[in-house]
Design a protein around this motif. Structure first.
Motif, short mmCIF file in Angstrom:
data_model
loop_
_atom_site.label_atom_id
_atom_site.label_comp_id
_atom_site.label_asym_id
_atom_site.label_seq_id
_atom_site.Cartn_x
_atom_site.Cartn_y
_atom_site.Cartn_z
N TYR A 127 39.07 31.33 33.35
CA TYR A 127 39.80 32.40 34.09
C TYR A 127 41.07 32.67 33.33
N GLY A 129 44.11 36.00 32.17
CA GLY A 129 44.39 37.48 31.87
C GLY A 129 45.32 37.69 30.85
N ASP A 165 40.60 37.59 35.24
CA ASP A 165 39.42 37.76 34.85
C ASP A 165 38.31 36.30 34.98
N THR A 189 31.61 39.05 34.46
CA THR A 189 33.19 38.35 34.94
C THR A 189 33.26 39.00 36.43
N ARG A 191 36.82 40.08 38.83
CA ARG A 191 38.27 40.38 38.74
C ARG A 191 39.08 40.14 39.84
#
Length: 435
Positions: A127, A129, A165, A189, A191
Motif C-alpha cells: 500500500y 500513494g 491505494d 486495489t 482506496r
C-alpha cells in the motif's frame, strides 16, 4: 506472368511467415519471462547440458544419467512454477476515510478458484500513494486447497495526508529446490483517503448575511434560491428532481437550493507552487516544530490543509454553507463533508494558475459572503482589497515555517499567522476572526 508479378505475389506470403515467426518468438519469450530461472537453476541447467554431452561423446552412461536427472529436475521446477494459481481476491478498507493519526483496517479474502492444485506461496500486499512511502505486508497463505478461502487483515496508520491505494496482492512461487521462481499480482486495489488532521475551532467566520431569527434558521433543502444540481440519494423528495436533466444524462438529478438567510463561507486555499516556498529556518525553530504533532516540520502546506479542514468542519457544525475553492480549479460546494476532505487529501501545491487569474475567478463567481484566504507567503493585501468588493468579510491566514503565532490587522484585513495547525487553531480561537 512476369518476374515482377511473381515477386509481388510472393511478397504477402513471406510477410505472413515473418509475422507468424515473430509471434512464436514472442510467445517463447513470454514463457521464459513467466518462469524466471534462479542462479541455482541456471547452474544446474548448464551442468545438465555438460553432463549429457560428456556422457554421449565419451561414452560414460553414468554422466549421461546424472545429466538426465538434472535436466528432469529443471523441467519439474519449470512445470511447477509455470502453473499459475487461480485466485479470487476480495478487498475492503474499513473505514475508507480517516484523518491523520487514525487507523484503518484492510480486510482480504483470498479464494483458490483452481480445481486441482493447492496454493502454497508467499503472499505480500503493498500500500502507498503519491508522495507516500510504499509499504509491504506479508499475508499468510499456506496450503490453500481448491475451493477454499483464507482471510487476512492488517492495519494502516495514517501518518500523513494523502490518498493510499492498497493492493494488488502479490504472489511469489518457488520450487522446492529453488531452481525457478515467479511472481504475479491478483485482485484489484482499494482506496483510502487520509483527510488532514482536525483542530477544534470555537468560532465560525461569520459574514454580514444573518438569519432573521437566529444564526441557524435551517430550511429543509434550502430556500427557493437555486444553487446547483446533484445526483439523487435515498431520502430526497421527488418534487426536487430535475426531470429534463435526468432524462438527458440517464440518472436522477436533484435541484439543490440555497438558504440565503445563512452565512456562506468560501475557503480559498492558494495551492500555487510560488505560494509555498521552502525557506531555511534555524535549528531552534525546527526543534520547536518537531515537538508538535500537528504537522510535519518543514511542510506548512500540510498546516494549510489542516486549517481549511478545521474551518470547514466548524461551518458544518454551525450549519453554514461552505465552498472550498483552491487555485487548481477543483471546487467543492454544497456537498457532504467527505467530498471536502477528499479534495484536501488529493491537493498538492502545484496549481499553474496565476495570482491575477485566481483572484478574478473568485471575484466573478462570488462563492459566499465570507472569504478565508490561506497562503504560505505574505498575503497580497492589494488583491484582498479587490476581493472585498465581492466578499464583505475577508480573513487572511499566513502559514510558514517558524512563523510566530499572531492575529493582527494588515491592510485592513484580519490576518492570522502561525507555523502549524495547532498554533493556527489557538490564534483563531483567541479572537483572530473578530479584529
Amino acid at each position: 506472368m512476369s518476374e515482377s508479378g511473381q515477386a509481388a505475389g510472393a511478397g504477402p506470403g513471406e510477410a505472413e511467415k515473418s509475422i507468424l515467426a515473430g509471434q512464436r518468438l514472442e510467445r517463447l519469450t513470454n514463457l521464459a519471462l513467466a518462469v524466471p530461472i534462479t542462479s541455482r537453476g541456471a547452474a544446474l541447467a548448464v551442468a545438465a547440458a555438460g553432463l549429457l554431452a560428456a556422457g554421449w561423446i565419451w561414452g560414460y552412461p553414468e554422466l549421461a544419467a546424472l545429466g538426465a536427472a538434472a535436466a528432469l529436475a529443471c523441467l519439474a521446477a519449470g512445470s511447477v512454477i509455470a502453473a499459475k494459481p487461480r485466485l479470487e481476491v476480495e478487498r475492503s478498507v474499513v473505514p475508507d476515510r480517516i484523518s491523520v493519526g487514525d487507523d484503518a483496517t484492510v480486510q482480504l479474502n483470498v479464494r483458490n478458484a483452481g480445481r486441482w492444485r493447492s496454493v502454497n506461496a508467499r503472499a505480500v500486499d503493498a500500500y502507498g500513494g503519491p508522495g507516500l512511502e510504499t509499504r509491504r505486508v506479508a499475508v499468510p497463505l499456506a496450503r490453500l486447497r481448491p475451493g477454499k478461502s483464507a482471510g487476512a487483515s492488517y492495519a494502516i496508520r495514517a501518518e500523513r495526508r494523502g490518498v493510499v491505494d492498497a493492493g494488488p496482492l502479490g504472489i511469489g512461487k518457488r520450487d522446492l529446490l529453488g531452481l525457478a521462481a515467479t511472481a504475479g499480482n491478483f485482485g484489484g486495489t482499494a482506496r483510502l483517503w487520509i483527510h488532514p488532521r482536525l483542530h477544534q475551532l470555537g468560532r465560525t467566520p461569520d459574514g454580514l448575511a444573518r438569519s432573521l431569527e437566529g444564526t441557524a434558521d435551517k430550511v429543509e433543502q434550502g430556500s427557493l434560491t437555486f444553487h446547483a444540481l446533484r445526483e439523487y440519494v435515498i431520502g430526497d423528495e421527488l418534487r426536487h428532481v430535475h426531470w429534463r436533466t435526468s432524462a438527458r444524462i440517464g440518472k436522477l438529478m436533484v435541484k439543490e437550493h440555497l438558504d440565503t438567510s445563512l452565512p456562506t463561507v468560501a475557503i480559498a486555499i492558494d495551492d500555487r507552487a510560488e505560494s509555498w516556498p521552502t525557506a531555511p529556518v534555524s535549528q531552534a525553530a525546527l526543534a520547536k516544530l518537531a515537538s508538535h504533532q500537528s504537522t510535519a516540520p518543514g511542510d506548512p502546506f500540510e498546516a494549510a490543509c489542516e486549517a481549511a479542514y478545521s474551518i470547514l468542519t466548524a461551518c458544518f457544525r454551525a450549519e453554514y454553507h461552505a465552498a472550498l475553492v483552491p487555485a487548481s480549479g477543483a471546487v467543492v460546494s454544497g456537498a457532504g463533508r467527505d467530498s471536502y476532505g477528499d479534495l484536501l487529501a488529493e491537493l498538492t501545491p502545484d496549481a499553474p494558475e496565476s495570482l491575477g487569474a485566481y483572484v478574478s475567478r473568485l471575484t466573478a463567481a462570488r462563492y459566499g459572503d465570507t472569504l478565508v484566504w490561506i497562503t504560505g507567503v505574505e498575503p497580497p493585501t492589494d488583491r484582498l482589497a479587490v476581493l472585498k468588493r465581492a466578499y464583505p468579510t475577508v480573513i487572511a491566514v499566513h502559514l510558514a515555517l517558524g512563523l510566530p503565532a499572531s492575529a493582527s490587522l494588515a491592510g485592513g484585513v484580519p490576518t492570522i499567522r502561525a507555523a502549524d495547525g495547532e498554533q493556527f487553531a489557538a490564534a483563531w480561537n483567541n479572537g483572530g476572526t473578530r479584529l
